[in-house]
Scaffold this motif. Sequence first.
Motif, PDB file in Angstrom:
ATOM      1  N   THR A  73       0.828  -1.202   0.000  1.00  0.00           N
ATOM      2  CA  THR A  73       0.000   0.000   0.000  1.00  0.00           C
ATOM      3  C   THR A  73       0.866   1.257   0.000  1.00  0.00           C
ATOM      4  OG1 THR A  73      -1.732  -1.190   1.193  1.00  0.00           O
ATOM      5  CG2 THR A  73      -1.853   1.210   1.220  1.00  0.00           C
ATOM      6  N   LEU A  74       1.926   1.259   0.803  1.00  0.00           N
ATOM      7  CA  LEU A  74       2.838   2.403   0.803  1.00  0.00           C
ATOM      8  C   LEU A  74       3.539   2.536  -0.551  1.00  0.00           C
ATOM      9  CD1 LEU A  74       4.606   2.392   4.301  1.00  0.00           C
ATOM     10  CD2 LEU A  74       2.782   3.890   3.475  1.00  0.00           C
ATOM     11  N   ILE A  75       3.922   1.425  -1.131  1.00  0.00           N
ATOM     12  CA  ILE A  75       4.582   1.474  -2.443  1.00  0.00           C
ATOM     13  C   ILE A  75       3.646   2.085  -3.475  1.00  0.00           C
ATOM     14  CG2 ILE A  75       5.451   0.019  -4.314  1.00  0.00           C
ATOM     15  CD1 ILE A  75       6.599  -1.832  -2.100  1.00  0.00           C
TER      16      ILE A  75
ATOM     17  N   SER B  83       4.148   8.478   0.242  1.00  0.00           N
ATOM     18  CA  SER B  83       5.142   9.459  -0.195  1.00  0.00           C
ATOM     19  C   SER B  83       6.535   8.844  -0.106  1.00  0.00           C
ATOM     20  CB  SER B  83       5.073  10.697   0.693  1.00  0.00           C
ATOM     21  OG  SER B  83       5.465  10.376   2.020  1.00  0.00           O
ATOM     22  N   ALA B  84       7.496   9.501  -0.732  1.00  0.00           N
ATOM     23  CA  ALA B  84       8.877   9.021  -0.662  1.00  0.00           C
ATOM     24  C   ALA B  84       9.358   8.975   0.782  1.00  0.00           C
ATOM     25  CB  ALA B  84       9.783   9.908  -1.511  1.00  0.00           C
ATOM     26  N   GLU B  85       8.963   9.957   1.571  1.00  0.00           N
ATOM     27  CA  GLU B  85       9.359  10.010   2.979  1.00  0.00           C
ATOM     28  C   GLU B  85       8.740   8.866   3.769  1.00  0.00           C
ATOM     29  OE1 GLU B  85       9.939  13.779   1.024  1.00  0.00           O
ATOM     30  OE2 GLU B  85       8.120  12.541   1.249  1.00  0.00           O
ATOM     31  N   GLN B  86       7.474   8.538   3.495  1.00  0.00           N
ATOM     32  CA  GLN B  86       6.813   7.434   4.191  1.00  0.00           C
ATOM     33  C   GLN B  86       7.461   6.097   3.835  1.00  0.00           C
ATOM     34  OE1 GLN B  86       2.823   8.084   2.846  1.00  0.00           O
ATOM     35  NE2 GLN B  86       2.308   9.508   4.507  1.00  0.00           N
ATOM     36  N   LYS B  87       7.790   5.909   2.574  1.00  0.00           N
ATOM     37  CA  LYS B  87       8.455   4.669   2.168  1.00  0.00           C
ATOM     38  C   LYS B  87       9.805   4.528   2.854  1.00  0.00           C
ATOM     39  CE  LYS B  87       6.343   4.868  -2.425  1.00  0.00           C
ATOM     40  NZ  LYS B  87       6.617   5.017  -3.873  1.00  0.00           N
ATOM     41  N   ALA B  88      10.576   5.622   2.861  1.00  0.00           N
ATOM     42  CA  ALA B  88      11.915   5.571   3.457  1.00  0.00           C
ATOM     43  C   ALA B  88      11.852   5.346   4.962  1.00  0.00           C
ATOM     44  CB  ALA B  88      12.664   6.861   3.152  1.00  0.00           C
TER      45      ALA B  88
ATOM     46  N   LEU C  65       9.333   1.258   5.265  1.00  0.00           N
ATOM     47  CA  LEU C  65       9.634   0.012   4.560  1.00  0.00           C
ATOM     48  C   LEU C  65      10.902  -0.680   5.050  1.00  0.00           C
ATOM     49  CD1 LEU C  65       8.555   0.836   0.895  1.00  0.00           C
ATOM     50  CD2 LEU C  65       7.301  -0.410   2.654  1.00  0.00           C
ATOM     51  N   PRO C  66      12.008   0.032   5.278  1.00  0.00           N
ATOM     52  CA  PRO C  66      13.200  -0.672   5.776  1.00  0.00           C
ATOM     53  C   PRO C  66      12.965  -1.368   7.114  1.00  0.00           C
ATOM     54  CG  PRO C  66      13.798   1.479   4.913  1.00  0.00           C
ATOM     55  CD  PRO C  66      12.309   1.450   4.967  1.00  0.00           C
ATOM     56  N   ALA C  67      12.175  -0.745   7.995  1.00  0.00           N
ATOM     57  CA  ALA C  67      11.911  -1.359   9.304  1.00  0.00           C
ATOM     58  C   ALA C  67      11.078  -2.617   9.168  1.00  0.00           C
ATOM     59  CB  ALA C  67      11.210  -0.351  10.216  1.00  0.00           C
ATOM     60  N   VAL C  68      10.138  -2.632   8.205  1.00  0.00           N
ATOM     61  CA  VAL C  68       9.359  -3.838   7.951  1.00  0.00           C
ATOM     62  C   VAL C  68      10.252  -4.919   7.354  1.00  0.00           C
ATOM     63  CG1 VAL C  68       7.466  -4.831   6.605  1.00  0.00           C
ATOM     64  CG2 VAL C  68       7.179  -2.596   7.679  1.00  0.00           C
ATOM     65  N   ALA C  69      11.088  -4.535   6.379  1.00  0.00           N
ATOM     66  CA  ALA C  69      11.974  -5.495   5.720  1.00  0.00           C
ATOM     67  C   ALA C  69      12.960  -6.117   6.697  1.00  0.00           C
ATOM     68  CB  ALA C  69      12.727  -4.813   4.577  1.00  0.00           C
TER      69      ALA C  69
END
Length: 384
Positions: free
Chosen positions: A89-91, A95-100, A103-107
């Motif tokens: 959903t974020l992808i 926003s670019a800021e939300q992804k940054a 997403l890394p914390a989920v990964a």
Amino acid sequence: MEFGFAPEDDAFRGEVRAWLDAHATAAAGRRDWERALGAAGWIGLGWAEGGYGNRTATLTQQVAWAEEYARSAAPPRSGHIGENLLAPTLIAHGSAEQKARFLPAVAAGEELWCQGYSEPGAGSDLAGVRTAAVPEADGYRVTGQKIWTSLAHEADWCFVLARTEPGSRRHHGLSFLLVPMDQPGRIEVRPIRQMTGTSDFNEVFFDGAHARAEHVVGGEGNGWRVAMSLLGFERGVSTLAQQIGFAEELGRVVRDAVATGAADDPLVRARLVRQWAELRVMRWNALRTLGGPAAEPGAPSVAKLLWAGWHQRLGELAVLVRGAGASIGPADWSAAAPYELDAAQHLFLFSRADTVYGGSDQVQRTIIAERVLGLPREPKGVES
């Protein structure tokens, strides 16, 4: 549609199996296990956008991973909501800021998520959401109640569908907010005890919980569009892994039928064969959906109708082949201790909810009727 596994997929499957064999039995707590998965790069295989710490894999390799995981002795996943629902959903909308930020914390398996959608009076009819998010200086103050919230007692964050426009109705005026769960005095999580004696779901009460302004996904007032997009991600590759578990349950019911002599009854044998045949059909349908158009209308609803009814009938068959013994608890049960269920009893009781949670059968049929068959829309009352 051709959906086959190439030699490189078989090699990938072998790598997955070897890693799980080496690491799954040594797993400690569920959160530690998520970190181990993240460190090895197994989280986020299906993300359409890389660069956030996840390795990439083809669709067939994602299926291989899901099937091998289901077959292994690995612990139940705690991070699947963040990986399979929030991240796509974020992808798509973030926003670019939300992804940054997220997403890394989920990964990495570092942050766990839960889903704040259903409410008392707004479960299958999600447009009836009443949880309110009132603007304040640096974000929103969220007040309301969510229910049937899986893993809320473990989650670090919750994505919440809330009403940000006072007086709005139905799908208008909703926003998709990312809310931290660590807010003592502002968020309370209460387990819901089920017929099985377990507490897989929770009630969550928000009493002025804070959500930051930059944590609105898709923009204020666009929550319905984002929420519906998320539901489209809910039933993908994971349905194939689910079917591996179904096959194991069916095998156990067949063994019970043989052991008790119930399999000598031609009617019981016919029901067992039908369960097997329908499970094969579900697999072919899931593969067809994965290999077909990316946004095939009604596909998630068809899949939900297929597996929910199938699993419920399997639960009924599980106790039928056991006979009267299926209604008897353990010999050492006492009123002072919680009762324990065997596998057949747990399957029967838990599967009673299959046709309700995740969108009831009635709702799925309405979606198919309106969006696929083009039938007249069901009256919803007065809308704004």
